[in-house]
Design a protein around this motif. Structure first.
Motif, PDB file in Angstrom:
ATOM      1  N   UNK A  49       0.825  -1.207   0.000  1.00 20.61           N
ATOM      2  CA  UNK A  49       0.000   0.000   0.000  1.00 20.61           C
ATOM      3  C   UNK A  49       0.864   1.264   0.000  1.00 20.61           C
ATOM      4  N   UNK A  50       1.919   1.252   0.845  1.00 19.66           N
ATOM      5  CA  UNK A  50       2.854   2.380   0.898  1.00 19.66           C
ATOM      6  C   UNK A  50       3.620   2.491  -0.426  1.00 19.66           C
ATOM      7  N   UNK A  51       4.000   1.347  -0.992  1.00 18.87           N
ATOM      8  CA  UNK A  51       4.723   1.326  -2.269  1.00 18.87           C
ATOM      9  C   UNK A  51       3.888   1.981  -3.367  1.00 18.87           C
ATOM     10  N   UNK A  52       2.576   1.699  -3.373  1.00 19.58           N
ATOM     11  CA  UNK A  52       1.699   2.267  -4.399  1.00 19.58           C
ATOM     12  C   UNK A  52       1.593   3.782  -4.251  1.00 19.58           C
ATOM     13  N   UNK A  53       1.376   4.265  -3.023  1.00 20.26           N
ATOM     14  CA  UNK A  53       1.221   5.711  -2.811  1.00 20.26           C
ATOM     15  C   UNK A  53       2.526   6.466  -3.115  1.00 20.26           C
ATOM     16  N   UNK A  54       3.667   5.878  -2.779  1.00 17.14           N
ATOM     17  CA  UNK A  54       4.963   6.499  -3.110  1.00 17.14           C
ATOM     18  C   UNK A  54       5.142   6.534  -4.640  1.00 17.14           C
ATOM     19  N   UNK A  55       4.757   5.446  -5.294  1.00 23.89           N
ATOM     20  CA  UNK A  55       4.873   5.385  -6.759  1.00 23.89           C
ATOM     21  C   UNK A  55       4.022   6.468  -7.417  1.00 23.89           C
ATOM     22  N   UNK A  56       2.803   6.667  -6.919  1.00 23.07           N
ATOM     23  CA  UNK A  56       1.886   7.672  -7.481  1.00 23.07           C
ATOM     24  C   UNK A  56       2.401   9.091  -7.231  1.00 23.07           C
ATOM     25  N   UNK A  57       2.754   9.389  -5.982  1.00 22.30           N
ATOM     26  CA  UNK A  57       3.212  10.736  -5.623  1.00 22.30           C
ATOM     27  C   UNK A  57       4.514  11.114  -6.297  1.00 22.30           C
ATOM     28  N   UNK A  58       5.477  10.180  -6.297  1.00 23.29           N
ATOM     29  CA  UNK A  58       6.783  10.460  -6.908  1.00 23.29           C
ATOM     30  C   UNK A  58       6.655  10.572  -8.424  1.00 23.29           C
ATOM     31  N   UNK A  59       5.764   9.772  -9.002  1.00 25.71           N
ATOM     32  CA  UNK A  59       5.525   9.841 -10.449  1.00 25.71           C
ATOM     33  C   UNK A  59       5.121  11.247 -10.879  1.00 25.71           C
ATOM     34  N   UNK A  60       4.194  11.856 -10.135  1.00 22.46           N
ATOM     35  CA  UNK A  60       3.731  13.207 -10.478  1.00 22.46           C
ATOM     36  C   UNK A  60       4.846  14.239 -10.301  1.00 22.46           C
ATOM     37  N   UNK A  61       5.691  14.050  -9.277  1.00 22.19           N
ATOM     38  CA  UNK A  61       6.826  14.958  -9.073  1.00 22.19           C
ATOM     39  C   UNK A  61       7.789  14.881 -10.258  1.00 22.19           C
ATOM     40  N   UNK A  62       8.041  13.663 -10.735  1.00 19.38           N
ATOM     41  CA  UNK A  62       8.956  13.437 -11.866  1.00 19.38           C
ATOM     42  C   UNK A  62       8.382  14.021 -13.161  1.00 19.38           C
ATOM     43  N   UNK A  63       7.073  13.885 -13.322  1.00 22.57           N
ATOM     44  CA  UNK A  63       6.402  14.342 -14.543  1.00 22.57           C
ATOM     45  C   UNK A  63       6.570  15.849 -14.761  1.00 22.57           C
ATOM     46  N   UNK A  64       6.650  16.630 -13.676  1.00 23.90           N
ATOM     47  CA  UNK A  64       6.721  18.101 -13.819  1.00 23.90           C
ATOM     48  C   UNK A  64       7.943  18.527 -14.650  1.00 23.90           C
ATOM     49  N   UNK A  65       9.187  18.252 -14.203  1.00 19.26           N
ATOM     50  CA  UNK A  65      10.327  18.687 -15.027  1.00 19.26           C
ATOM     51  C   UNK A  65      10.426  17.964 -16.370  1.00 19.26           C
ATOM     52  N   UNK A  66       9.992  16.683 -16.410  1.00 18.94           N
ATOM     53  CA  UNK A  66      10.059  15.913 -17.656  1.00 18.94           C
ATOM     54  C   UNK A  66       9.164  16.538 -18.722  1.00 18.94           C
ATOM     55  N   UNK A  67       7.911  16.870 -18.351  1.00 21.80           N
ATOM     56  CA  UNK A  67       6.974  17.428 -19.325  1.00 21.80           C
ATOM     57  C   UNK A  67       7.319  18.871 -19.678  1.00 21.80           C
ATOM     58  N   UNK A  68       7.902  19.626 -18.725  1.00 21.42           N
ATOM     59  CA  UNK A  68       8.345  20.994 -19.035  1.00 21.42           C
ATOM     60  C   UNK A  68       9.429  20.950 -20.118  1.00 21.42           C
ATOM     61  N   UNK A  69      10.335  19.974 -20.002  1.00 23.71           N
ATOM     62  CA  UNK A  69      11.400  19.802 -20.995  1.00 23.71           C
ATOM     63  C   UNK A  69      10.819  19.508 -22.379  1.00 23.71           C
ATOM     64  N   UNK A  70       9.825  18.595 -22.423  1.00 27.51           N
ATOM     65  CA  UNK A  70       9.170  18.262 -23.693  1.00 27.51           C
ATOM     66  C   UNK A  70       8.368  19.433 -24.232  1.00 27.51           C
ATOM     67  N   UNK A  71       7.646  20.136 -23.335  1.00 32.62           N
ATOM     68  CA  UNK A  71       6.801  21.271 -23.737  1.00 32.62           C
ATOM     69  C   UNK A  71       7.644  22.389 -24.335  1.00 32.62           C
ATOM     70  N   UNK A 104      -5.521   8.649  -1.725  1.00 35.43           N
ATOM     71  CA  UNK A 104      -5.074   8.229  -0.389  1.00 35.43           C
ATOM     72  C   UNK A 104      -6.250   7.828   0.509  1.00 35.43           C
ATOM     73  N   UNK A 105      -7.483   8.108   0.060  1.00 32.70           N
ATOM     74  CA  UNK A 105      -8.666   7.804   0.888  1.00 32.70           C
ATOM     75  C   UNK A 105      -9.551   6.696   0.308  1.00 32.70           C
ATOM     76  N   UNK A 106      -9.568   6.591  -1.025  1.00 28.74           N
ATOM     77  CA  UNK A 106     -10.495   5.664  -1.680  1.00 28.74           C
ATOM     78  C   UNK A 106      -9.774   4.540  -2.399  1.00 28.74           C
ATOM     79  N   UNK A 107     -10.517   3.443  -2.614  1.00 27.69           N
ATOM     80  CA  UNK A 107     -10.009   2.390  -3.488  1.00 27.69           C
ATOM     81  C   UNK A 107     -10.268   2.845  -4.916  1.00 27.69           C
ATOM     82  N   UNK A 209       2.886  10.422   7.750  1.00 28.19           N
ATOM     83  CA  UNK A 209       2.307   9.077   7.585  1.00 28.19           C
ATOM     84  C   UNK A 209       3.315   8.156   6.896  1.00 28.19           C
ATOM     85  N   UNK A 210       3.973   8.678   5.861  1.00 25.82           N
ATOM     86  CA  UNK A 210       4.925   7.878   5.096  1.00 25.82           C
ATOM     87  C   UNK A 210       6.149   7.525   5.939  1.00 25.82           C
TER      88      UNK A 210
END
Length: 270
Positions: A49-71, A104-107, A209-210
């Motif tokens: 469960x923790x692995x999934x939430x870290x994967x989701x949150x970190x993914x969005x953090x990574x997407x910011x500079x990656x997509x700015x570079x592409x944009x 973080x609250x719902x399935x 929590x993490x």
């Protein structure tokens, strides 16, 4: 916690693949970043469960500079993508904040089925319209359509830890009359903004929590730093190739990608 060497190698490979796909197809790369991070985190013994939430949150953090570079690379080739991308992105930020907190609250099981079916429809629609260079706009690009589309795609982005480009590109090409390359460019601008909202919500919801080392909320600083080092330069290279590859080939690549994501979300593929 000691991280094994193969964990770092895995993060580098994720950065290379996700970055190139992000620039080439105008997507955030989250569909690669989320499941592969999840697999790596479980491999080193992190609770699922923790692995999934870290994967989701970190993914969005990574997407910011990656997509700015592409944009940035896309805006140098096209001057008509900035305005629609920003307008959609403003509404997308609100949607992604809500989506991030919901995760973080719902399935997300039921929503994954809905999105999976939507992706299958998008893939089929893309294949049917393969020979069309540009479809006629079916709905006007006004404040109402911008608000609804931006918010809903933003919500999907925050909930599933993806940039939302796969949804937005399909909507722009099939409903709003954008060419595929215009949609890819506008999407990369949109993702740059939308990912910020989702990223912040994962920091807040995971604060205190993490239990993962070197993390802020559900955002892993080690994962972020290593993946970004490779995803940002590769996104710029991918965006450069997007303007050289024929539209039909891009559409086929995009359709295969969307089909794969849809089947994965529905649990048909492992």
């Amino acid at each position: 916690m000691m991280f094994p060497i193969e964990y770092f190698i895995g993060l580098i490979l994720i950065g290379i693949f996700a970055g190139f796909a992000s620039g080439l197809l105008g997507i955030g790369g989250g569909f690669i970043i989320v499941p592969l991070q999840y697999f790596l985190l479980k491999y080193i013994g992190v609770e699922p469960n923790l692995a999934m939430l870290i994967s989701l949150g970190t993914s969005l953090a990574i997407i910011i500079p990656t997509s700015v570079s592409g944009a940035y690379r896309h805006t140098r080739s096209m001057d008509n993508i900035l305005e629609p991308g920003i307008k959609l992105g403003i509404f997308g930020i609100f949607g992604s904040v809500l989506g991030g907190f919901s995760a973080s609250m719902l399935s997300s099981g039921i929503l994954e089925i809905i999105f999976g079916l939507l992706l299958l429809f998008i893939a089929v629609n893309n294949i049917v319209s393969l020979n069309k260079e540009r479809e006629d706009a079916r709905i006007p690009f006004n404040l109402i359509s911008i608000g609804i589309i931006g918010f809903l795609v933003g919500f999907a982005s925050g909930l599933l830890g993806i940039g939302g480009g796969v949804f937005l590109i399909a909507i722009l090409t099939s409903l709003l009359g954008f060419s595929l390359i215009e949609a890819i460019g506008s999407s990369s601008v949109f993702i740059s903004l939308t990912a910020i909202g989702g990223f912040l919500s994962y920091i807040v919801s995971g604060w205190g929590v993490s239990t993962f080392p070197y993390s802020i909320g559900y955002v892993s600083l080690i994962n972020f730093a290593l993946i970004v080092c490779f995803s940002v330069p590769l996104a710029s290279i991918g965006a450069k190739y997007a303007h050289r590859v024929p539209q039909k080939k891009l559409k086929i690549i995009f359709s295969i990608l969307v089909l794969y994501m849809g089947l994965k979300m529905l649990g048909v593929l492992p």
